[in-house]
Design an enzyme around this catalytic site. Sequence first.
Site, mmCIF file in Angstrom:
data_model
loop_
_atom_site.group_PDB
_atom_site.id
_atom_site.type_symbol
_atom_site.label_atom_id
_atom_site.label_comp_id
_atom_site.label_asym_id
_atom_site.label_seq_id
_atom_site.Cartn_x
_atom_site.Cartn_y
_atom_site.Cartn_z
ATOM 1 C CB SER A 297 -0.824 0.021 1.518
ATOM 2 O OG SER A 297 -0.261 0.309 2.200
ATOM 3 C CE LYS A 298 -1.980 6.685 -2.657
ATOM 4 N NZ LYS A 298 -3.280 6.935 -2.458
ATOM 5 N NE ARG A 299 -1.753 2.771 5.529
ATOM 6 C CZ ARG A 299 -2.160 1.504 5.433
ATOM 7 N NH1 ARG A 299 -1.674 0.486 6.009
ATOM 8 N NH2 ARG A 299 -3.265 1.254 4.673
#
Length: 503
Positions: A267-269
Amino acid sequence: MTEHAPPADDQPAGGVRVRFAPSPSGDLHVGNIRTALYDWAFARHTGGTFVLRIEDTDRSRVTTEYIASALDTLRWLGLEWDEGPEVGGPYGPYLQSERMDIYREWVQRLLADGHAYYCYCTTEELAARREAARAGGGPSGYDGHCRVLTAEQVRAYQAEGRMPVVRFRMPEGSTTFTDLVRGEVTFDHQHVPDFVLARADSSPLYTLAVAVDDVLMKITHVVRGEDLLSSTPRQIAVYRAMGVPEERFPVFAHLPYVLGKDGQRLSKRNGVVSANWYRQEGFLPEAIDNYLALLGWSPGDNREEFTLEEMAAEFDLARVNKNAAQFDVRKLESINGDKIRALDPADFVSRIIPFLQRAHVIGDPPSDAEVALVTAAAPLIQTRISRLTEAVGMLVFLFAGAGFEVDAQDAAKVLTPDAAPVLRAAEAALAEAEPWTAEVIEAALFAALVEPAGLGLKPRVAFAPVRVAVTGHRVSPPLYQSIELLGRERTLARLAEAAKAAG
Ligand code: GLU
């Protein structure tokens, strides 16, 4: 209902029909691309049809701009579709937002057949009952409250002005299907509560639209991410309610999750997920395809590098791994470096030109002289970079006329007072070098700086200041060829300038 009836009594279109069905609410991400790639490869391998369908029923999230960007990204990656937006096909339209009437018609039909019912429960009521069910340890899905309402109850709800949603009546029992990746999968319907097919404003929800379209578009294979595994029993129940015979249900294959470095879903994280980011950062489409192909699949042997065509020739869902795959940008970068080195030289030039333009190193469009210089310099860097973006830093010195700047940190390290006589000696030697070729330049610099009759320096000590003075950096393309391409006039000017700065 005749126009959009399920293909109950006509023959299936014949052959594999596999679809990629993104809902682009941003750039396509790495997981989407992996799915698209496997869909494409499966279609090509089987000689089937690759269908692209855009699931944009929620136009507040899926915008025209994101759709255009998704199409562009897929084309850039070489994943051309046989049916879909812009190319058309016999089962269009391929944008769900243009198929709303079809879904409305099916909702009416499912209501009429008793497969669906109006549900008047408010969000607050649902939340309160869910809470109570949870507290009692029971299942927290929809409790079937509106499955059987008396005419009087319905009138009362209507009198209150409640607008109903349409819910699917999930039959009792269980659903079992054979997933081509995961094997036999069973869902007990106790865990599949009645779900909403259409909102109060009659707009359809994903589960209805996806099932209706897979049936009407005669999809034979649904190859998609594992996150959608749990929606499969709902979709199968809708097929059945639509009157599709079991042998016409699409076959499912759910691809393993893609994980970030921390072992959580990518994910973006925990990583960069946007396909466009990799494009802008100088990754080649063939490297992205190759690397994503390996995230869950491998050819029979141990080969790690192949072309899209080779992948299509060998792709087999039976060899897709059940286990999650970990995304490793360093591995992608190493494949990217290999693919860059393998490019035909002229192709390499055409790939770096857009990056040089965007960085204003060359004009847009570039002049003939700029293209000639890029073409001459390209072989000096093709084996030395692993992202196309690196071409900018490596070649900018050749183009920066008056605007040339020496990297401040490198200057502080290398252009010290000791360097001034070295730079002056280099300048004097190169003023005489004839003809202006890399070999003559090398010989002249060696004679002046390294040989005992000259300054007698160690090559490392001698050449570092020359390199920084001329290219602006301690790391550059090969020095003598760089100097040859830069030309005598600019080389001498830069050596003189650096000598002055050094003291
Ligand atoms: N549109 C759905 C999504 O992007 C996928 C639909 C499907 O593959 O069944 O999550």
